[in-house]
Design an enzyme around this catalytic site. Structure first.
Site, PDB file in Angstrom:
ATOM      1  N   CYS A 131       0.816  -1.211   0.000  1.00  0.00           N
ATOM      2  CA  CYS A 131       0.000   0.000   0.000  1.00  0.00           C
ATOM      3  C   CYS A 131       0.852   1.264   0.000  1.00  0.00           C
ATOM      4  O   CYS A 131       1.347   1.685   1.051  1.00  0.00           O
ATOM      5  CB  CYS A 131      -0.922  -0.029   1.220  1.00  0.00           C
ATOM      6  N   CYS A 134      -0.297   4.272   2.201  1.00  0.00           N
ATOM      7  CA  CYS A 134      -0.128   4.032   3.641  1.00  0.00           C
ATOM      8  C   CYS A 134       1.350   4.113   4.029  1.00  0.00           C
ATOM      9  O   CYS A 134       1.698   4.738   5.029  1.00  0.00           O
ATOM     10  CB  CYS A 134      -0.620   2.647   4.054  1.00  0.00           C
ATOM     11  N   ASP A 135       2.221   3.465   3.260  1.00  0.00           N
ATOM     12  CA  ASP A 135       3.608   3.291   3.702  1.00  0.00           C
ATOM     13  C   ASP A 135       4.620   4.151   2.950  1.00  0.00           C
ATOM     14  O   ASP A 135       5.784   4.223   3.349  1.00  0.00           O
ATOM     15  CB  ASP A 135       4.008   1.811   3.564  1.00  0.00           C
TER      16      ASP A 135
END
Ligand code: NDP
Length: 302
Positions: A131, A134-135
C-alpha cells in the site's frame, strides 16, 4: 431479523445499503474491522463520476457510508466469520454474534496478492508493503521497487514518486496489462524506471529489506538489485473465506448468473468478489445497486 444482510463495506456493499435502506428494507451491513474496501488505501480517485477534480478514496467511502446511514442502514464493524445458507432465514456469524436475514448480498471484495517468495512474509512492514499511500512516507529519498505490470503497479509507482528518490517497476514480461493512460503516466515520470522480463524470486536482507533477487524470464539468469523497499502490486484474490454452500468459478470468484444471482435463491453477489474483469469502484457500486434491486424484487415475490 433483517430483510437484507450485506457482507462487505466497500463500494458494492455500501451502494447496496443505500438502495436497500432507501427502499425501506431493514438493512445490516457487516462492514468488517477495515471497512471501506480497497478505496481506503488509494489516494486520488480521478475516474469516479461526479468528481471532476478527483476525490480521495477514504473520503469517497465516508460519503457513500453517510448516504446509507441517512436512509437507516445499520452497520457492524466486526469481521464476517461464516455463513449458513442451508435454510431460510439465512444465518451469518460476524464477530461473536449470529445474525438472521431473509436475503444476503455477498460483497466482500478482493484482496491484494503477494509474491510468495522467500523473505517476503516476514518483512511485511519492514520494507515490504502492499500500500503506497499508507507506507510511502516511510521511504523518503529512498530507491524503491514496485512489482507488477498492471494499473495498480503504475498507480503505486506514481504515488511513491512523491516520497522516494527513485522508483523501479519490475515486471515479469515486456508487455503490460496496465492501460495506456496509466502506463504513459508512469513512463513520463522522470523518477520512474522500468525493468522488464524479470521475476522477483527472493527478498534479501536480515531484519529489513536490503534488495531483491531476480530471475530473467528469458535467459533464467539470476541477479540482485539493491533497494530498501518493495511494494507488491500484482493483482487480487476474492475474499471468499467462510462462505459455505456457494459455488465458485475456476479462479475462485463467486459464480454469478445474470450478474448478481448466486446458486442459492435469496443470496446475491456484488463487486470484485465475483468480477475479476473490471474491478473498478464504479462497477462495484453498479453491481451493488443491481443486487439491492433484485433483493427488493425477490422479497416482493415471496
Ligand atoms: P492486474 O491483474 O491488472 O495486473 C497484475 C499484474 O501483476 C500483471 O502485470 C501480472 O503479470 C503481474 N503479476 C501477477 N502475479 C505475479 C507474480 N506472481 N509475480 C510477478 N508479477 C505478477 O491487477 P491490478 O491489481 O494491477 O489491477 C486490477 C484491476 O484494477 C484492473 O482492472 C485495473 O485496470 C484496475 N485498476 C485501475 C486503476 C485506475 O484506473 N486508476 C488503478 C488500479 C487498478 P502478467 O501481466 O504477466 O500476468
Amino acid at each position: 431479523m433483517y430483510d437484507v444482510l450485506i457482507l462487505g463495506g466497500g463500494p458494492a456493499g455500501m451502494t447496496a445499503a443505500i438502495y436497500a435502506s432507501r427502499a425501506k428494507l431493514k438493512t445490516l451491513v457487516v462492514a468488517g474491522e477495515n471497512w471501506g474496501g480497497q478505496l481506503m488505501t488509494t489516494s486520488l480517485v480521478e475516474n469516479f463520476p461526479g468528481f471532476p477534480e478527483g476525490i480521495h478514496g477514504p473520503e469517497l467511502m465516508e460519503r457513500i457510508k453517510k448516504q446509507a446511514e441517512k436512509f437507516g442502514a445499520e452497520f457492524i464493524y466486526q469481521n464476517f466469520k461464516e455463513s449458513d445458507f442451508s435454510k431460510s432465514p439465512f444465518k451469518i456469524t460476524a464477530g461473536d454474534k449470529i445474525f438472521e436475514a431473509k436475503t444476503v448480498i455477498i460483497a466482500m471484495g478482493a484482496s491484494a496478492k503477494w509474491l510468495k517468495v522467500p523473505g517476503e512474509a516476514e518483512k511485511i512492514g519492514r520494507g515490504v508493503s502492499g500500500c503506497a499511500p499508507c507506507d510511502g512516507p516511510f521511504f523518503k529519498e529512498k530507491d524503491i521497487i514496485v512489482a507488477g505490470g498492471g494499473d495498480c503497479a503504475m498507480e503505486e509507482a506514481i504515488i511513491l514518486t512523491r516520497f522516494a528518490k527513485s522508483v523501479t517497476i519490475i515486471h515479469r514480461r515486456d508487455t503490460f496489462k496496465a492501460s495506456i493512460h496509466m502506463l504513459n503516466r508512469a513512463k513520463s515520470d522522470p523518477k520512474i524506471k522500468f525493468i522488464v522480463n524479470k521475476q522477483i524470486t527472493k527478498i534479501l536482507g536480515q531484519e529489513k529489506v536490503e534488495g531483491v533477487e531476480v530471475k530473467d524470464s528469458i535467459t533464467g539468469e539470476i541477479s540482485q538489485i539493491k533497494t530498501e523497499g518493495i511494494f507488491v502490486a500484482i493483482g487480487h484474490h476474492p475474499n471468499t473465506a467462510g462462505l459455505k454452500g456457494i459455488e465458485f468459478d475456476d479462479q475462485g470468484y463467486v459464480k454469478a448468473e445474470d450478474h448478481i444471482k448466486t446458486n442459492i435463491s435469496g443470496v446475491f453477489v456484488a463487486g470484485d468478489i465475483h468480477d475479476c474483469l473490471y474491478q473498478q469502484a464504479i462497477t462495484a457500486a453498479g453491481y451493488g445497486c443491481m443486487a439491492a434491486l433484485k433483493v427488493e424484487e425477490w422479497l416482493l415475490e415471496k
